[in-house]
Design a protein around this motif. Structure first.
Motif, PDB file in Angstrom:
ATOM      1  N   MET A 108       0.822  -1.198   0.000  1.00 30.95           N
ATOM      2  CA  MET A 108       0.000   0.000   0.000  1.00 30.95           C
ATOM      3  C   MET A 108       0.859   1.253   0.000  1.00 30.95           C
ATOM      4  O   MET A 108       1.938   1.278   0.579  1.00 30.95           O
ATOM      5  CB  MET A 108      -0.901   0.003   1.239  1.00 30.95           C
ATOM      6  N   LYS A 109       0.335   2.261  -0.653  1.00 32.77           N
ATOM      7  CA  LYS A 109       0.992   3.554  -0.710  1.00 32.77           C
ATOM      8  C   LYS A 109      -0.078   4.577  -0.370  1.00 32.77           C
ATOM      9  O   LYS A 109      -1.203   4.513  -0.878  1.00 32.77           O
ATOM     10  CB  LYS A 109       1.532   3.777  -2.134  1.00 32.77           C
ATOM     11  N   MET A 110       0.249   5.527   0.530  1.00 28.01           N
ATOM     12  CA  MET A 110      -0.735   6.536   0.899  1.00 28.01           C
ATOM     13  C   MET A 110      -0.070   7.841   1.303  1.00 28.01           C
ATOM     14  O   MET A 110       1.095   7.856   1.689  1.00 28.01           O
ATOM     15  CB  MET A 110      -1.640   6.036   2.028  1.00 28.01           C
ATOM     16  N   TYR A 111      -0.844   8.918   1.177  1.00 32.68           N
ATOM     17  CA  TYR A 111      -0.432  10.224   1.660  1.00 32.68           C
ATOM     18  C   TYR A 111      -0.991  10.351   3.073  1.00 32.68           C
ATOM     19  O   TYR A 111      -2.164  10.028   3.323  1.00 32.68           O
ATOM     20  CB  TYR A 111      -1.010  11.350   0.778  1.00 32.68           C
ATOM     21  N   LEU A 112      -0.173  10.855   4.007  1.00 29.40           N
ATOM     22  CA  LEU A 112      -0.609  11.095   5.379  1.00 29.40           C
ATOM     23  C   LEU A 112      -0.059  12.413   5.899  1.00 29.40           C
ATOM     24  O   LEU A 112       1.088  12.772   5.609  1.00 29.40           O
ATOM     25  CB  LEU A 112      -0.128   9.973   6.304  1.00 29.40           C
ATOM     26  N   ALA A 113      -0.870  13.128   6.663  1.00 29.75           N
ATOM     27  CA  ALA A 113      -0.445  14.339   7.373  1.00 29.75           C
ATOM     28  C   ALA A 113      -1.155  14.326   8.721  1.00 29.75           C
ATOM     29  O   ALA A 113      -2.376  14.152   8.781  1.00 29.75           O
ATOM     30  CB  ALA A 113      -0.822  15.583   6.585  1.00 29.75           C
ATOM     31  N   TYR A 114      -0.406  14.485   9.803  1.00 34.02           N
ATOM     32  CA  TYR A 114      -0.970  14.397  11.149  1.00 34.02           C
ATOM     33  C   TYR A 114      -0.874  15.719  11.896  1.00 34.02           C
ATOM     34  O   TYR A 114       0.128  16.429  11.798  1.00 34.02           O
ATOM     35  CB  TYR A 114      -0.225  13.342  11.975  1.00 34.02           C
ATOM     36  N   LYS A 116      -2.275  17.544  15.913  1.00 29.67           N
ATOM     37  CA  LYS A 116      -3.083  17.555  17.129  1.00 29.67           C
ATOM     38  C   LYS A 116      -3.848  18.861  17.097  1.00 29.67           C
ATOM     39  O   LYS A 116      -3.290  19.922  16.788  1.00 29.67           O
ATOM     40  CB  LYS A 116      -2.214  17.460  18.375  1.00 29.67           C
ATOM     41  N   ASP A 117      -5.155  18.793  17.384  1.00 36.64           N
ATOM     42  CA  ASP A 117      -5.977  19.995  17.395  1.00 36.64           C
ATOM     43  C   ASP A 117      -5.724  20.775  18.689  1.00 36.64           C
ATOM     44  O   ASP A 117      -4.936  20.327  19.536  1.00 36.64           O
ATOM     45  CB  ASP A 117      -7.458  19.643  17.173  1.00 36.64           C
ATOM     46  N   PRO A 118      -6.341  21.938  18.872  1.00 42.56           N
ATOM     47  CA  PRO A 118      -6.077  22.733  20.076  1.00 42.56           C
ATOM     48  C   PRO A 118      -6.385  22.035  21.401  1.00 42.56           C
ATOM     49  O   PRO A 118      -5.872  22.438  22.440  1.00 42.56           O
ATOM     50  CB  PRO A 118      -6.964  23.967  19.885  1.00 42.56           C
ATOM     51  N   SER A 119      -7.210  20.987  21.380  1.00 41.16           N
ATOM     52  CA  SER A 119      -7.498  20.234  22.609  1.00 41.16           C
ATOM     53  C   SER A 119      -6.670  18.961  22.718  1.00 41.16           C
ATOM     54  O   SER A 119      -6.849  18.173  23.642  1.00 41.16           O
ATOM     55  CB  SER A 119      -8.986  19.875  22.673  1.00 41.16           C
ATOM     56  N   GLY A 120      -5.761  18.726  21.771  1.00 33.79           N
ATOM     57  CA  GLY A 120      -4.880  17.568  21.824  1.00 33.79           C
ATOM     58  C   GLY A 120      -5.395  16.337  21.114  1.00 33.79           C
ATOM     59  O   GLY A 120      -4.767  15.273  21.185  1.00 33.79           O
ATOM     60  N   ASN A 121      -6.529  16.432  20.419  1.00 37.29           N
ATOM     61  CA  ASN A 121      -7.051  15.300  19.659  1.00 37.29           C
ATOM     62  C   ASN A 121      -6.195  15.077  18.415  1.00 37.29           C
ATOM     63  O   ASN A 121      -5.830  16.027  17.730  1.00 37.29           O
ATOM     64  CB  ASN A 121      -8.503  15.558  19.237  1.00 37.29           C
ATOM     65  N   LYS A 122      -5.885  13.819  18.139  1.00 39.17           N
ATOM     66  CA  LYS A 122      -5.060  13.472  16.976  1.00 39.17           C
ATOM     67  C   LYS A 122      -5.948  13.315  15.751  1.00 39.17           C
ATOM     68  O   LYS A 122      -6.907  12.543  15.761  1.00 39.17           O
ATOM     69  CB  LYS A 122      -4.311  12.163  17.248  1.00 39.17           C
ATOM     70  N   ILE A 123      -5.623  14.063  14.699  1.00 33.72           N
ATOM     71  CA  ILE A 123      -6.356  13.996  13.436  1.00 33.72           C
ATOM     72  C   ILE A 123      -5.356  13.829  12.299  1.00 33.72           C
ATOM     73  O   ILE A 123      -4.169  14.126  12.456  1.00 33.72           O
ATOM     74  CB  ILE A 123      -7.256  15.235  13.214  1.00 33.72           C
ATOM     75  N   CYS A 124      -5.846  13.350  11.172  1.00 34.70           N
ATOM     76  CA  CYS A 124      -4.949  13.229  10.029  1.00 34.70           C
ATOM     77  C   CYS A 124      -5.707  13.414   8.729  1.00 34.70           C
ATOM     78  O   CYS A 124      -6.924  13.267   8.673  1.00 34.70           O
ATOM     79  CB  CYS A 124      -4.175  11.922  10.047  1.00 34.70           C
ATOM     80  N   ALA A 125      -4.956  13.778   7.710  1.00 34.01           N
ATOM     81  CA  ALA A 125      -5.447  13.820   6.338  1.00 34.01           C
ATOM     82  C   ALA A 125      -4.871  12.593   5.648  1.00 34.01           C
ATOM     83  O   ALA A 125      -3.693  12.266   5.853  1.00 34.01           O
ATOM     84  CB  ALA A 125      -4.990  15.094   5.634  1.00 34.01           C
ATOM     85  N   ILE A 126      -5.696  11.911   4.861  1.00 33.48           N
ATOM     86  CA  ILE A 126      -5.253  10.675   4.243  1.00 33.48           C
ATOM     87  C   ILE A 126      -5.764  10.550   2.810  1.00 33.48           C
ATOM     88  O   ILE A 126      -6.887  10.958   2.502  1.00 33.48           O
ATOM     89  CB  ILE A 126      -5.719   9.440   5.062  1.00 33.48           C
ATOM     90  N   LYS A 127      -4.919  10.018   1.948  1.00 28.10           N
ATOM     91  CA  LYS A 127      -5.279   9.676   0.586  1.00 28.10           C
ATOM     92  C   LYS A 127      -4.612   8.355   0.265  1.00 28.10           C
ATOM     93  O   LYS A 127      -3.368   8.259   0.222  1.00 28.10           O
ATOM     94  CB  LYS A 127      -4.824  10.753  -0.417  1.00 28.10           C
ATOM     95  N   ILE A 128      -5.400   7.308   0.104  1.00 27.66           N
ATOM     96  CA  ILE A 128      -4.842   6.013  -0.259  1.00 27.66           C
ATOM     97  C   ILE A 128      -4.575   6.029  -1.764  1.00 27.66           C
ATOM     98  O   ILE A 128      -5.463   6.346  -2.552  1.00 27.66           O
ATOM     99  CB  ILE A 128      -5.786   4.870   0.137  1.00 27.66           C
ATOM    100  N   ILE A 129      -3.344   5.725  -2.135  1.00 28.79           N
ATOM    101  CA  ILE A 129      -2.922   5.795  -3.533  1.00 28.79           C
ATOM    102  C   ILE A 129      -3.017   4.431  -4.197  1.00 28.79           C
ATOM    103  O   ILE A 129      -3.460   4.320  -5.323  1.00 28.79           O
ATOM    104  CB  ILE A 129      -1.495   6.382  -3.634  1.00 28.79           C
ATOM    105  N   LYS A 130      -2.590   3.381  -3.533  1.00 26.69           N
ATOM    106  CA  LYS A 130      -2.737   2.015  -4.065  1.00 26.69           C
ATOM    107  C   LYS A 130      -2.574   1.006  -2.978  1.00 26.69           C
ATOM    108  O   LYS A 130      -2.130   1.251  -1.930  1.00 26.69           O
ATOM    109  CB  LYS A 130      -1.774   1.745  -5.200  1.00 26.69           C
TER     110      LYS A 130
END
Length: 130
Positions: A108-114, A116-130
């Motif tokens: 698998m290949k994917m784009y990821l960006a992580y 933490k929001d102002p309250s410390g919650n972990k969020i990410c942006a994701i795009k699965i490439i293959k």
């Protein structure tokens, strides 16, 4: 499968500014105020039949991010993910884990960006490439 995802915030208005901006990159409109019957402030974001919410905790205690929890938002491409990440940093987010970019795993290949929001919650942006 899911109706919605809701996370807690210790500074709901700061979190609203953060999410108005990072979710705005993805096409969501400004958070809609929906108070709880017991007085907590909540904001709801709607996009593509998905609902994401931020709330003051109902029990009156501090919000705590879940250890091991991540809320992932789909992005159409790495450019949008990079913008999402940069806008998040501009509005109180903290970059965590590796630099945003393409990650390769066994099959698998994917784009990821992580962030933490102002309250410390972990969020990410994701795009699965293959």
């Amino acid at each position: 499968m899911f109706s919605h995802i809701m996370i807690g915030s210790n500074d709901i208005e700061k979190s609203k500014i953060f999410y108005d901006n990072v979710l705005g990159v993805l096409g969501a409109k400004e958070g809609v105020f929906m108070p709880n019957l017991t007085g907590q402030t909540r904001y709801f974001y709607f996009l593509d039949k998905n609902t994401f919410c931020i709330t003051e905790p109902i029990d009156g205690n501090e919000a705590h991010p879940g250890n091991g929890n991540t809320v992932a938002f789909n992005v159409p491409d790495a450019e949008t993910g990079n913008k999402w990440h940069a806008v998040g940093l501009e509005h109180g987010g903290i970059s965590i884990e590796d630099t945003p970019g393409i990650r390769e795993f066994e099959n698998m290949k994917m784009y990821l960006a992580y962030l933490k929001d102002p309250s410390g919650n972990k969020i990410c942006a994701i795009k699965i490439i293959k």
